[in-house]
Scaffold this motif. Structure first.
Motif, mmCIF file in Angstrom:
data_model
loop_
_atom_site.group_PDB
_atom_site.id
_atom_site.type_symbol
_atom_site.label_atom_id
_atom_site.label_comp_id
_atom_site.label_asym_id
_atom_site.label_seq_id
_atom_site.Cartn_x
_atom_site.Cartn_y
_atom_site.Cartn_z
ATOM 1 N N ASP A 140 46.887 33.103 10.477
ATOM 2 C CA ASP A 140 45.784 33.640 11.275
ATOM 3 C C ASP A 140 44.504 33.516 10.461
ATOM 4 O O ASP A 140 44.267 34.303 9.536
ATOM 5 N N ASN A 147 42.350 36.525 9.908
ATOM 6 C CA ASN A 147 42.847 37.506 8.937
ATOM 7 C C ASN A 147 43.610 36.757 7.831
ATOM 8 O O ASN A 147 44.824 36.915 7.685
ATOM 9 N N ARG A 160 43.912 37.037 4.655
ATOM 10 C CA ARG A 160 44.511 37.773 3.525
ATOM 11 C C ARG A 160 45.568 38.771 3.985
ATOM 12 O O ARG A 160 45.896 39.697 3.261
ATOM 13 N N ASN A 161 46.098 38.570 5.157
ATOM 14 C CA ASN A 161 47.141 39.444 5.674
ATOM 15 C C ASN A 161 48.333 39.433 4.718
ATOM 16 O O ASN A 161 48.982 38.408 4.536
ATOM 17 N N ASP A 171 51.291 40.493 4.996
ATOM 18 C CA ASP A 171 52.580 40.167 5.626
ATOM 19 C C ASP A 171 52.815 38.659 5.662
ATOM 20 O O ASP A 171 53.948 38.205 5.537
ATOM 21 N N TYR A 172 51.754 37.888 5.848
ATOM 22 C CA TYR A 172 51.884 36.436 5.912
ATOM 23 C C TYR A 172 52.302 35.869 4.550
ATOM 24 O O TYR A 172 53.075 34.922 4.467
ATOM 25 N N TRP A 173 51.752 36.441 3.469
ATOM 26 C CA TRP A 173 51.968 35.916 2.114
ATOM 27 C C TRP A 173 53.128 36.603 1.400
ATOM 28 O O TRP A 173 53.271 36.487 0.198
ATOM 29 N N ARG A 174 53.972 37.303 2.122
ATOM 30 C CA ARG A 174 54.981 38.171 1.515
ATOM 31 C C ARG A 174 56.097 37.441 0.778
ATOM 32 O O ARG A 174 56.494 37.847 -0.301
#
Length: 169
Positions: A73, A76, A78-79, A81-84
């Protein structure tokens, strides 16, 4: 009597710092012109300076493949959850480490140039640093921790060698 702007004294004297940009002019006067037209020194830059640019861009490129996904996204970016986990987390970690290594590398190149190190060794070590960082990023992407640690250690030693190169070259 001085005839040219690059005829200023080297290191620490008051006359060496009485002009704006004197520090960078001293560096430029001591480094061979490698990239560009060798007859026109105004259009040439040493390889080590180009390596600083490459080292500044490399962290951004480290995370770029992880962003090439429909789930990313851009509104956003720096979310957390995406980079987890998985490849995305490793790409993000490679990017963060690249931003951490960059200042020390850039300062080491400028210290080596300003303190009279051999231009040959400055260029060789700068290129070696970039190659080791490329290996480091690839190892991070492919989840190979031991070669990654070796690449990191070798790149760190390269930075220290650059910083101290005026003492041994």
């Amino acid at each position: 009597m001085r005839t040219g702007i690059l005829d200023m004294p080297f290191r620490g004297s008051a006359a060496a710092t009485d002009r704006p940009g004197a520090f960078f002019l001293r560096i430029a006067s001591r480094v061979p012109y490698v990239i560009g037209d060798p007859d026109n020194k105004e259009l040439s830059m040493p390889i080590a300076i180009w390596c600083i640019l490459a080292a500044a861009i490399l962290p951004i490129l480290s995370a770029f493949p992880a962003k090439l996904n429909r789930e990313f996204d851009n509104s956003n970016p720096r979310n957390p959850d995406y980079w987890r986990d998985g490849f995305r987390a490793r790409a993000q970690a490679a990017q963060a480490n690249g931003f951490e290594a960059f200042p020390f590398f850039a300062v080491s190149v400028f210290v080596a140039m300003s303190q009279g190190a051999s231009p040959y060794w400055i260029d060789q070590l700068a290129v070696l640093f970039i190659l080791l960082r490329l290996i480091y990023v690839f190892c991070y992407w492919t989840d190979r921790s031991n070669p990654r640690s070796l690449a990191w250690a070798a790149s760190f030693i390269t930075i220290v060698a650059l910083f101290t190169s005026s003492l041994w070259s």
